[in-house]
Design a protein around this motif. Sequence first.
Motif, PDB file in Angstrom:
ATOM      1  N   UNK A 101     -53.508  -7.871  40.195  1.00 60.29           N
ATOM      2  CA  UNK A 101     -54.061  -8.646  39.099  1.00 60.29           C
ATOM      3  C   UNK A 101     -55.020  -9.662  39.705  1.00 60.29           C
ATOM      4  N   UNK A 102     -56.206  -9.755  39.127  1.00 66.16           N
ATOM      5  CA  UNK A 102     -57.208 -10.689  39.644  1.00 66.16           C
ATOM      6  C   UNK A 102     -57.569 -11.693  38.559  1.00 66.16           C
ATOM      7  N   UNK A 103     -57.708 -12.945  38.983  1.00 66.48           N
ATOM      8  CA  UNK A 103     -58.102 -14.006  38.075  1.00 66.48           C
ATOM      9  C   UNK A 103     -59.631 -14.017  37.997  1.00 66.48           C
ATOM     10  N   UNK A 104     -60.169 -12.998  37.355  1.00 68.93           N
ATOM     11  CA  UNK A 104     -61.618 -12.831  37.247  1.00 68.93           C
ATOM     12  C   UNK A 104     -62.206 -13.903  36.339  1.00 68.93           C
ATOM     13  N   UNK A 105     -63.461 -14.232  36.602  1.00 68.58           N
ATOM     14  CA  UNK A 105     -64.136 -15.266  35.834  1.00 68.58           C
ATOM     15  C   UNK A 105     -65.471 -14.725  35.334  1.00 68.58           C
ATOM     16  N   UNK A 106     -65.680 -14.818  34.031  1.00 67.22           N
ATOM     17  CA  UNK A 106     -66.958 -14.413  33.443  1.00 67.22           C
ATOM     18  C   UNK A 106     -67.955 -15.536  33.682  1.00 67.22           C
ATOM     19  N   UNK A 107     -68.961 -15.264  34.496  1.00 65.56           N
ATOM     20  CA  UNK A 107     -69.958 -16.306  34.780  1.00 65.56           C
ATOM     21  C   UNK A 107     -71.240 -16.093  33.983  1.00 65.56           C
ATOM     22  N   UNK A 120     -66.384  -9.318  33.476  1.00 64.71           N
ATOM     23  CA  UNK A 120     -65.317  -9.483  34.466  1.00 64.71           C
ATOM     24  C   UNK A 120     -65.034  -8.173  35.197  1.00 64.71           C
ATOM     25  N   UNK A 121     -65.032  -7.069  34.465  1.00 60.69           N
ATOM     26  CA  UNK A 121     -64.820  -5.769  35.108  1.00 60.69           C
ATOM     27  C   UNK A 121     -65.930  -5.480  36.124  1.00 60.69           C
ATOM     28  N   UNK A 126     -67.754  -5.283  41.774  1.00 63.24           N
ATOM     29  CA  UNK A 126     -68.681  -5.666  42.841  1.00 63.24           C
ATOM     30  C   UNK A 126     -67.939  -6.410  43.950  1.00 63.24           C
ATOM     31  N   UNK A 127     -67.136  -7.408  43.581  1.00 60.78           N
ATOM     32  CA  UNK A 127     -66.416  -8.206  44.581  1.00 60.78           C
ATOM     33  C   UNK A 127     -65.421  -7.374  45.387  1.00 60.78           C
ATOM     34  N   UNK A 148     -76.940  -1.650  37.800  1.00 59.79           N
ATOM     35  CA  UNK A 148     -75.970  -2.504  38.484  1.00 59.79           C
ATOM     36  C   UNK A 148     -75.398  -1.786  39.702  1.00 59.79           C
ATOM     37  N   UNK A 149     -75.079  -2.543  40.742  1.00 60.29           N
ATOM     38  CA  UNK A 149     -74.531  -1.934  41.957  1.00 60.29           C
ATOM     39  C   UNK A 149     -73.035  -1.629  41.822  1.00 60.29           C
TER      40      UNK A 149
END
Length: 168
Positions: A101-107, A120-121, A126-127, A148-149
């Motif tokens: 589980x990742x605490x993803x952040x929509x920037x 976030x996906x 990418x990360x 997108x990459x």
Amino acid sequence: MSRTFVIEAVMLAIHGQLLVPGRPVTYVIPYSSIQELYELRIIDEPIMATPEDDGYVKQRIGELLTFFEESFNKKKIEKALAMPWRKSPPLPIHENVTFLIVNAVDNEQYGERFDPIETELIMTSIKEQAALLTDQLELLERIVEAELPVEAFDVEDFEYAVDGDFLV
């Protein structure tokens, strides 16, 4: 060697075959998509087209939430929530499936083209340098159009994606 995919939690409830892969798979799941499961559990509107499928998916959503709420798993998830982009320790489902589980952040990097969970996906993919797995063909099309990459697969191509040796 385990293959890693970024995925929404609801995809695991809808597509049961994702939990029985032919080889080890790790699913990286943005926490916001787990929160979305709570919303889906309480809505009165059908999620699926037929009552049988809808009942099955809602049951699977309940099972996933029960798994995430188990004390040991909940503690692991809470560790991820301490900082943006932190991942939980592995949450094994069985010998071939593990969740992170990742605490993803929509920037808002991708603006109006993608909604917050889609962003976030994409950012997680990418990360983590992991392939994105979805059943939303329009999302796949927008990813390609935006150049997108991100390596992305339709759920229907899951076995191909698991068995393939790709760049990511």
